[in-house]
Write a protein that holds these residues in place. Sequence first.
Motif, mmCIF file in Angstrom:
data_model
loop_
_atom_site.group_PDB
_atom_site.id
_atom_site.type_symbol
_atom_site.label_atom_id
_atom_site.label_comp_id
_atom_site.label_asym_id
_atom_site.label_seq_id
_atom_site.Cartn_x
_atom_site.Cartn_y
_atom_site.Cartn_z
ATOM 1 N N UNK A 43 0.868 -1.175 0.000
ATOM 2 C CA UNK A 43 0.000 0.000 0.000
ATOM 3 C C UNK A 43 0.904 1.223 0.000
ATOM 4 N N UNK A 44 0.492 2.282 -0.680
ATOM 5 C CA UNK A 44 1.296 3.505 -0.689
ATOM 6 C C UNK A 44 1.559 3.975 0.739
ATOM 7 N N UNK A 45 2.802 4.315 1.026
ATOM 8 C CA UNK A 45 3.156 4.788 2.364
ATOM 9 C C UNK A 45 2.465 6.105 2.703
ATOM 10 N N UNK A 46 1.891 6.781 1.700
ATOM 11 C CA UNK A 46 1.171 8.026 1.944
ATOM 12 C C UNK A 46 -0.296 7.795 2.318
ATOM 13 N N UNK A 47 -0.724 6.536 2.312
ATOM 14 C CA UNK A 47 -2.123 6.225 2.607
ATOM 15 C C UNK A 47 -2.197 5.351 3.857
ATOM 16 N N UNK A 48 -1.933 5.983 5.003
ATOM 17 C CA UNK A 48 -1.911 5.254 6.271
ATOM 18 C C UNK A 48 -3.279 4.663 6.604
ATOM 19 N N UNK A 49 -4.349 5.364 6.260
ATOM 20 C CA UNK A 49 -5.692 4.858 6.555
ATOM 21 C C UNK A 49 -5.930 3.528 5.849
ATOM 22 N N UNK A 50 -5.581 3.453 4.566
ATOM 23 C CA UNK A 50 -5.790 2.221 3.817
ATOM 24 C C UNK A 50 -4.874 1.112 4.318
ATOM 25 N N UNK A 51 -3.622 1.445 4.624
ATOM 26 C CA UNK A 51 -2.688 0.440 5.133
ATOM 27 C C UNK A 51 -3.212 -0.179 6.422
ATOM 28 N N UNK A 52 -3.712 0.644 7.337
ATOM 29 C CA UNK A 52 -4.257 0.131 8.602
ATOM 30 C C UNK A 52 -5.491 -0.733 8.355
ATOM 31 N N UNK A 53 -6.339 -0.302 7.408
ATOM 32 C CA UNK A 53 -7.558 -1.049 7.119
ATOM 33 C C UNK A 53 -7.238 -2.394 6.477
ATOM 34 N N UNK A 54 -6.280 -2.413 5.555
ATOM 35 C CA UNK A 54 -5.883 -3.666 4.911
ATOM 36 C C UNK A 54 -5.260 -4.614 5.933
ATOM 37 N N UNK A 55 -4.461 -4.072 6.854
ATOM 38 C CA UNK A 55 -3.866 -4.904 7.909
ATOM 39 C C UNK A 55 -4.956 -5.546 8.756
#
Length: 330
Positions: free
Chosen positions: A241-253
């Motif tokens: 996930x793009x490192x600039x999209x913390x919201x998506x990274x947390x949601x995918x995790x």
Amino acid sequence: MSKPTHRNTVAAAAALASCVALAGCSGPLSAIAGPEASVGEALAAKTAALSPKVESTISKGVLTVGIDTQDGMVPLYVGSDSGRAYGMDVDLASALADELGLKVRFVSVDDANPGLGTTCDVLMGAVDGQVGATTVVGDYAEQASAFFHKGDTGIAKVDDLSSKSVGVQTGSVSQTALSKTGLMMSVKTYDNLNAAFDALESGGVDYVLCDAYSGAYLSARYEDVCLAGTLDAPKAQGIAVSSQNAELADAVKAAYDAVEKNGLMGLVRRRWVAGMDPLSASSQVQDVPAGSPTAAGETTATDGSSGSANQASLAAASASHEAGSNAATV
């Protein structure tokens, strides 16, 4: 390696097909729209009921998933003559989208420049550090060349391999990796992995060395062919996930953790790699002797690469997965 029979693999595939669809579905279809509903009606009802858990995707209500289709690495990605896509990446991404309350769409990308945040929201099969400015979530697969043997002997020792015959695909990464070691093995080359595994089954070779996941996928055809250890240290593959999209990274995790906990990850592995356990340092053959610095030259081919006969043969072997399986146009 604990390995279910082909019948169990097919049963797992059927179970997964009822649980995962392109629009996402975490329960049996009959529980969504009633026992008399058609599959289309059930999926339409489920899609209408989706409630997105994340807003920061490039298309509203959709998780756009990048897959590097050029590698053609079976079973992570399996293409078909109809242009449909199958494989572990498709199944897992569909399950993640369901957990996120999103529809799912697949696009073909170059993993060196996947266009995260513009072309796709996530990239499947990413290795940490190989793509810049990304956060890699999870570790659902591993890159490694692995030995397969007829009969379960556990992880092989160097003495087990020495003076034995091994089948490899001509021009493959695994052939090059073996040539760079000091292992004294009689190498037999084949145009594709199917032929190498047929030789293993018939006693024509003692081992096959190939991509671990491609080998595990093919081993489902043979009840007595098992993993015998990796030649190199496995490299974990996850979802970038793009490192600039913390919201998506947390949601995918969070979605990835849920898919592991609810058992869908296990079904995916049984479907595509015959239930092979995730590879780790303990899966590697220890104390492999180093080879000469002037070992055989580099090759750009990969086990299962789309330009080889191996891809066509593996795609034919995947036909049993197509009926009732997840499919996507990439």
